[in-house]
Design a protein around this motif. Sequence first.
Motif, PDB file in Angstrom:
ATOM      1  N   TRP A  21       0.847  -1.199   0.000  1.00 45.05           N
ATOM      2  CA  TRP A  21       0.000   0.000   0.000  1.00 45.05           C
ATOM      3  C   TRP A  21       0.882   1.248   0.000  1.00 45.05           C
ATOM      4  CZ3 TRP A  21      -5.281   0.155  -0.541  1.00 45.05           C
ATOM      5  CH2 TRP A  21      -5.847   1.422  -0.462  1.00 45.05           C
ATOM      6  N   SER A  22       1.875   1.266   0.863  1.00 42.58           N
ATOM      7  CA  SER A  22       2.794   2.412   0.909  1.00 42.58           C
ATOM      8  C   SER A  22       3.497   2.589  -0.429  1.00 42.58           C
ATOM      9  CB  SER A  22       3.843   2.217   2.007  1.00 42.58           C
ATOM     10  OG  SER A  22       3.247   2.125   3.268  1.00 42.58           O
ATOM     11  N   TYR A  23       3.963   1.491  -0.980  1.00 42.13           N
ATOM     12  CA  TYR A  23       4.762   1.537  -2.200  1.00 42.13           C
ATOM     13  C   TYR A  23       3.963   2.089  -3.382  1.00 42.13           C
ATOM     14  CZ  TYR A  23       8.073  -0.042  -5.766  1.00 42.13           C
ATOM     15  OH  TYR A  23       8.966  -0.095  -6.810  1.00 42.13           O
ATOM     16  N   TYR A  24       2.755   1.570  -3.571  1.00 42.07           N
ATOM     17  CA  TYR A  24       1.975   1.967  -4.736  1.00 42.07           C
ATOM     18  C   TYR A  24       1.037   3.145  -4.481  1.00 42.07           C
ATOM     19  CZ  TYR A  24       3.626  -2.119  -7.270  1.00 42.07           C
ATOM     20  OH  TYR A  24       4.416  -3.033  -7.909  1.00 42.07           O
ATOM     21  N   GLN A  25       0.376   3.166  -3.360  1.00 45.45           N
ATOM     22  CA  GLN A  25      -0.623   4.208  -3.111  1.00 45.45           C
ATOM     23  C   GLN A  25       0.001   5.493  -2.567  1.00 45.45           C
ATOM     24  OE1 GLN A  25      -2.769   2.852  -4.922  1.00 45.45           O
ATOM     25  NE2 GLN A  25      -4.577   2.911  -3.632  1.00 45.45           N
ATOM     26  N   MET A  43     -15.763  -3.704   1.971  1.00 50.01           N
ATOM     27  CA  MET A  43     -14.860  -4.831   1.774  1.00 50.01           C
ATOM     28  C   MET A  43     -14.656  -5.172   0.297  1.00 50.01           C
ATOM     29  SD  MET A  43     -14.872  -8.774   3.206  1.00 50.01           S
ATOM     30  CE  MET A  43     -14.936  -8.322   4.913  1.00 50.01           C
ATOM     31  N   PRO A  44     -15.708  -5.317  -0.508  1.00 54.85           N
ATOM     32  CA  PRO A  44     -15.475  -5.701  -1.916  1.00 54.85           C
ATOM     33  C   PRO A  44     -14.582  -4.714  -2.668  1.00 54.85           C
ATOM     34  CG  PRO A  44     -17.772  -6.016  -1.337  1.00 54.85           C
ATOM     35  CD  PRO A  44     -17.136  -5.278  -0.192  1.00 54.85           C
ATOM     36  N   ALA A  45     -14.821  -3.434  -2.504  1.00 54.68           N
ATOM     37  CA  ALA A  45     -14.003  -2.430  -3.195  1.00 54.68           C
ATOM     38  C   ALA A  45     -12.563  -2.462  -2.691  1.00 54.68           C
ATOM     39  CB  ALA A  45     -14.604  -1.035  -3.014  1.00 54.68           C
ATOM     40  N   MET A  46     -12.382  -2.597  -1.394  1.00 57.46           N
ATOM     41  CA  MET A  46     -11.036  -2.639  -0.832  1.00 57.46           C
ATOM     42  C   MET A  46     -10.316  -3.901  -1.291  1.00 57.46           C
ATOM     43  SD  MET A  46      -8.572  -1.302   0.777  1.00 57.46           S
ATOM     44  CE  MET A  46      -9.283   0.167   1.487  1.00 57.46           C
ATOM     45  N   GLN A  47     -11.019  -5.030  -1.324  1.00 57.09           N
ATOM     46  CA  GLN A  47     -10.406  -6.268  -1.794  1.00 57.09           C
ATOM     47  C   GLN A  47      -9.947  -6.129  -3.246  1.00 57.09           C
ATOM     48  OE1 GLN A  47     -13.699  -8.860  -0.808  1.00 57.09           O
ATOM     49  NE2 GLN A  47     -12.479  -9.842   0.806  1.00 57.09           N
ATOM     50  N   ARG A  48     -10.779  -5.538  -4.085  1.00 52.82           N
ATOM     51  CA  ARG A  48     -10.387  -5.332  -5.486  1.00 52.82           C
ATOM     52  C   ARG A  48      -9.108  -4.503  -5.568  1.00 52.82           C
ATOM     53  NH1 ARG A  48     -15.916  -4.899  -6.012  1.00 52.82           N
ATOM     54  NH2 ARG A  48     -15.871  -2.613  -5.965  1.00 52.82           N
ATOM     55  N   GLU A  49      -9.023  -3.471  -4.741  1.00 53.87           N
ATOM     56  CA  GLU A  49      -7.837  -2.618  -4.752  1.00 53.87           C
ATOM     57  C   GLU A  49      -6.598  -3.390  -4.280  1.00 53.87           C
ATOM     58  OE1 GLU A  49      -5.457   0.574  -5.476  1.00 53.87           O
ATOM     59  OE2 GLU A  49      -7.484   0.143  -6.160  1.00 53.87           O
ATOM     60  N   LEU A  50      -6.743  -4.194  -3.247  1.00 51.73           N
ATOM     61  CA  LEU A  50      -5.610  -4.971  -2.743  1.00 51.73           C
ATOM     62  C   LEU A  50      -5.142  -5.995  -3.775  1.00 51.73           C
ATOM     63  CD1 LEU A  50      -6.798  -5.444   0.947  1.00 51.73           C
ATOM     64  CD2 LEU A  50      -5.057  -3.841   0.101  1.00 51.73           C
ATOM     65  N   TRP A  51      -6.086  -6.663  -4.437  1.00 53.01           N
ATOM     66  CA  TRP A  51      -5.712  -7.616  -5.477  1.00 53.01           C
ATOM     67  C   TRP A  51      -5.060  -6.894  -6.657  1.00 53.01           C
ATOM     68  CZ3 TRP A  51     -10.906 -10.036  -4.180  1.00 53.01           C
ATOM     69  CH2 TRP A  51     -10.732 -11.122  -3.309  1.00 53.01           C
ATOM     70  N   ARG A  52      -5.503  -5.678  -6.945  1.00 57.70           N
ATOM     71  CA  ARG A  52      -4.882  -4.889  -8.005  1.00 57.70           C
ATOM     72  C   ARG A  52      -3.409  -4.610  -7.663  1.00 57.70           C
ATOM     73  NH1 ARG A  52      -3.391  -0.085  -9.427  1.00 57.70           N
ATOM     74  NH2 ARG A  52      -3.962   0.935  -7.492  1.00 57.70           N
ATOM     75  N   LEU A  53      -3.142  -4.300  -6.393  1.00 55.18           N
ATOM     76  CA  LEU A  53      -1.761  -4.051  -5.967  1.00 55.18           C
ATOM     77  C   LEU A  53      -0.905  -5.307  -6.116  1.00 55.18           C
ATOM     78  CD1 LEU A  53      -2.358  -1.897  -2.755  1.00 55.18           C
ATOM     79  CD2 LEU A  53      -1.900  -1.102  -5.089  1.00 55.18           C
ATOM     80  N   LEU A  54      -1.455  -6.463  -5.720  1.00 55.76           N
ATOM     81  CA  LEU A  54      -0.722  -7.720  -5.891  1.00 55.76           C
ATOM     82  C   LEU A  54      -0.443  -7.991  -7.367  1.00 55.76           C
ATOM     83  CD1 LEU A  54      -2.483 -10.159  -3.374  1.00 55.76           C
ATOM     84  CD2 LEU A  54      -0.281  -9.008  -3.091  1.00 55.76           C
ATOM     85  N   ASP A  55      -1.449  -7.783  -8.209  1.00 60.85           N
ATOM     86  CA  ASP A  55      -1.283  -8.006  -9.648  1.00 60.85           C
ATOM     87  C   ASP A  55      -0.226  -7.079 -10.228  1.00 60.85           C
ATOM     88  OD1 ASP A  55      -3.189  -9.998  -9.689  1.00 60.85           O
ATOM     89  OD2 ASP A  55      -4.796  -8.679 -10.408  1.00 60.85           O
ATOM     90  N   TRP A  67       2.334  -5.763  -8.669  1.00 63.77           N
ATOM     91  CA  TRP A  67       3.644  -6.248  -8.223  1.00 63.77           C
ATOM     92  C   TRP A  67       4.084  -7.421  -9.098  1.00 63.77           C
ATOM     93  CZ3 TRP A  67       7.282  -4.615  -4.794  1.00 63.77           C
ATOM     94  CH2 TRP A  67       8.331  -5.511  -4.536  1.00 63.77           C
ATOM     95  N   GLU A  68       3.172  -8.352  -9.344  1.00 62.98           N
ATOM     96  CA  GLU A  68       3.506  -9.525 -10.162  1.00 62.98           C
ATOM     97  C   GLU A  68       3.927  -9.108 -11.561  1.00 62.98           C
ATOM     98  OE1 GLU A  68       3.975 -12.804  -9.509  1.00 62.98           O
ATOM     99  OE2 GLU A  68       3.797 -12.093  -7.444  1.00 62.98           O
ATOM    100  N   ARG A  69       3.225  -8.150 -12.167  1.00 63.62           N
ATOM    101  CA  ARG A  69       3.582  -7.674 -13.500  1.00 63.62           C
ATOM    102  C   ARG A  69       4.956  -7.012 -13.497  1.00 63.62           C
ATOM    103  NH1 ARG A  69      -1.456  -5.583 -13.261  1.00 63.62           N
ATOM    104  NH2 ARG A  69      -0.687  -3.448 -13.259  1.00 63.62           N
ATOM    105  N   GLU A  70       5.256  -6.245 -12.446  1.00 69.57           N
ATOM    106  CA  GLU A  70       6.498  -5.491 -12.408  1.00 69.57           C
ATOM    107  C   GLU A  70       7.698  -6.290 -11.908  1.00 69.57           C
ATOM    108  OE1 GLU A  70       5.763  -1.837 -10.286  1.00 69.57           O
ATOM    109  OE2 GLU A  70       4.144  -1.273 -11.651  1.00 69.57           O
ATOM    110  N   PHE A  71       7.475  -7.209 -10.966  1.00 71.94           N
ATOM    111  CA  PHE A  71       8.597  -7.886 -10.320  1.00 71.94           C
ATOM    112  C   PHE A  71       8.495  -9.404 -10.278  1.00 71.94           C
ATOM    113  CE2 PHE A  71       8.165  -3.722  -8.217  1.00 71.94           C
ATOM    114  CZ  PHE A  71       9.401  -3.174  -8.555  1.00 71.94           C
TER     115      PHE A  71
END
Length: 154
Positions: A78-82, A131-143, A145-149
């Motif tokens: 969250w800190s890194y991306y947001q 919760m649903p909106a926050m979960q989507r955002e958290l999964w977006r951050l994971l995705d 990271w996966e694309r970048e690293f």
Amino acid sequence: MIKHFCAYRGCNNLVDAGSRYCASHSEYGTKKEQERQRRYDHSVRLTRDAEYHGFYLLSEWDRMKLFIRGKYRGLCLWSYYQEQSIAELEEVHHIEPLRIAWEKRLTIGNLIPLTHEFHMMVEAEYKKGNMPAMQRELWRLLDRWEREFGGRGG
């Protein structure tokens, strides 16, 4: 900086917003918080949530936290991306909570590294019904990271 009075009854010292007690009463605040945690442990963690609490004491969970630390290089995503800042992870959050998705308790795609501050912010959003909106955002951050690293030893 915004100030307010120390939370200790009768104290007129001013403290910065975000703090509850002045330097003279910080020990009192620490003891009060420890007592609150003890009561919470007794009434919630060790009774109502015993199964979930017990999971966090297992070596499986310790190993998974170490894996997550390595995978995300010790960063709070969250800190890194947001926030576009570097902050060390302090906690690993279950995007789908244990109570809802016990079977995903050790699933890498359900775990995200966060600071304590951002973990509490995420939990507050969950409690507000977001919760649903926050979960989507958290999964977006994971995705992201996966694309970048993901393919480079991350």
